[in-house]
Scaffold this active site. Structure first.
Site, PDB file in Angstrom:
ATOM      1  N   GLU A  31       0.861  -1.200   0.000  1.00  0.00           N
ATOM      2  CA  GLU A  31       0.000   0.000   0.000  1.00  0.00           C
ATOM      3  C   GLU A  31       0.887   1.237   0.000  1.00  0.00           C
ATOM      4  OE1 GLU A  31      -2.608   1.791   0.017  1.00  0.00           O
ATOM      5  OE2 GLU A  31      -4.402   0.564   0.245  1.00  0.00           O
ATOM      6  N   ARG A 115      -7.312   0.816  13.031  1.00  0.00           N
ATOM      7  CA  ARG A 115      -5.982   1.276  12.648  1.00  0.00           C
ATOM      8  C   ARG A 115      -6.118   2.251  11.504  1.00  0.00           C
ATOM      9  NH1 ARG A 115      -4.397  -0.571   7.743  1.00  0.00           N
ATOM     10  NH2 ARG A 115      -5.111  -2.597   6.984  1.00  0.00           N
ATOM     11  N   ASN A 167     -10.703   3.884   2.169  1.00  0.00           N
ATOM     12  CA  ASN A 167      -9.592   3.993   1.229  1.00  0.00           C
ATOM     13  C   ASN A 167      -9.703   5.292   0.434  1.00  0.00           C
ATOM     14  OD1 ASN A 167      -7.459   1.846   0.952  1.00  0.00           O
ATOM     15  ND2 ASN A 167      -9.268   0.540   1.116  1.00  0.00           N
ATOM     16  N   ASP A 217     -10.248  -0.199  -3.879  1.00  0.00           N
ATOM     17  CA  ASP A 217      -9.189   0.005  -2.889  1.00  0.00           C
ATOM     18  C   ASP A 217      -8.562   1.379  -3.123  1.00  0.00           C
ATOM     19  OD1 ASP A 217      -6.903  -0.478  -1.072  1.00  0.00           O
ATOM     20  OD2 ASP A 217      -7.493  -2.570  -1.200  1.00  0.00           O
TER      21      ASP A 217
END
Length: 311
Positions: A31, A115, A167, A217
């Protein structure tokens, strides 16, 4: 909500070459792409592997830094060397040359199962980063805005989105539209964005992927306003028109879990793509030896120069 023109805009379909693996790192969850024009290098992370990586495509030089917690998003600083990074519950400054880490803010410590996830800077140098549920099911994700004024920085929840997995974001070239992905529920939202005060308003579902085409994503926009989106579970990146979201191009990759995209290279025409080896069976991993690799795809699209953190 942002209006959708009744007539389709005349946005051309881009031309894309074949993907090339640049770093077969076997990332559990690749990522955090960030192109550095100053260093002519691409930064990216392995969230579950808790590592930051940097590659100079011209020389092939690689470097890696290990962390004691997840690291999910990075952006360069505009006035000083180093990066701003999103860790599990922290926003921090990191100097790759000295490997020093300085915490700026902690959030959501009351949500131990959350998170930080994806993030990047807007044109005004504010760092935007979303949070998520580690189990990808609880609607506890929010979108945060980290700003600076002189030596001081601040953090605020800009949108209590209640997404299981947040995202993005990505912005239109004029900075007045923002896209944010509710990945687990397959919603791509388009919002009004005020570039002066950094507020988000009038979110609306703009696009959903077809059944079997994965989940939205990470994403980015190019100079023509086209939106490029990674498909988790779909094995591809698609390019979409900014008005009605129609698909203009599709890039197939040799990994099913595609996680993020970012333009870079000397002319900003190289599309960097991250992938993940997580959540694959043994049989799938054997069939996808490049899962978790960093890829590059040549295009005739022009990216936008990455914005840097003003703090």
């Amino acid at each position: 909500m942002p209006s959708s023109p009744r007539e389709k805009t005349s946005v051309a379909a881009p031309s894309c070459g074949e993907p090339e693996p640049l770093w077969p790192a076997g990332a559990q969850l690749g990522e955090g792409l960030c192109w550095s024009p100053q260093q002519q290098a691409i930064y990216w992370v392995d969230i579950f592997g808790q590592r930051l990586m940097r590659l100079h495509p011209g020389s092939g030089q690689r470097r890696q830094w290990d962390f004691d917690e997840t690291i999910s998003a990075v952006a360069e600083r505009s006035t000083r060397p180093g990066l701003v990074v999103a860790l599990r519950h922290r926003i921090a400054l990191f100097d790759p040359d000295t490997a020093t880490l300085h915490t700026l803010h902690e959030v959501e410590t009351d949500l131990p199962d959350n998170r930080f996830n994806d993030g990047k800077c807007d044109a005004q140098g504010r760092f935007w980063v979303g949070s998520m549920d580690t189990g990808c099911t609880a609607p506890t994700g929010s979108l945060y805005r980290v700003g600076s004024e002189g030596e001081a920085t601040s953090i605020a929840c800009a949108w209590a989105a209640q997404f299981p997995v947040t995202n993005g974001p990505a912005w239109s070239p004029d900075g007045r539209t923002m896209w944010v992905n509710d990945t687990a529920r397959n919603f791509i939202h388009r919002c009004r964005f005020d570039p002066i005060d950094g507020t988000v308003s009038e979110p609306a579902v703009w696009l959903r992927f077809a059944k079997g085409d994965g989940y939205p994503d990470g994403m980015t926009t190019d100079r023509d306003g086209r939106l490029w989106i990674a498909h988790w579970g779909g094995g591809c990146v698609t390019c979409h028109a900014p008005d009605d979201g129609r698909e203009l191009a599709r890039i197939e990759l040799p990994a099913s879990n595609i996680t993020n995209v970012s333009f870079g290279g000397a002319d900003l025409r190289s599309l960097f793509v991250t992938s993940a080896a997580a959540e694959l069976s043994d049989e799938q991993r054997a069939a996808q030896p490049l899962a978790g690799a960093l890829f590059v795809v040549p295009t005739d699209a022009s990216g936008i120069v990455p914005h840097r953190f003003a703090g």
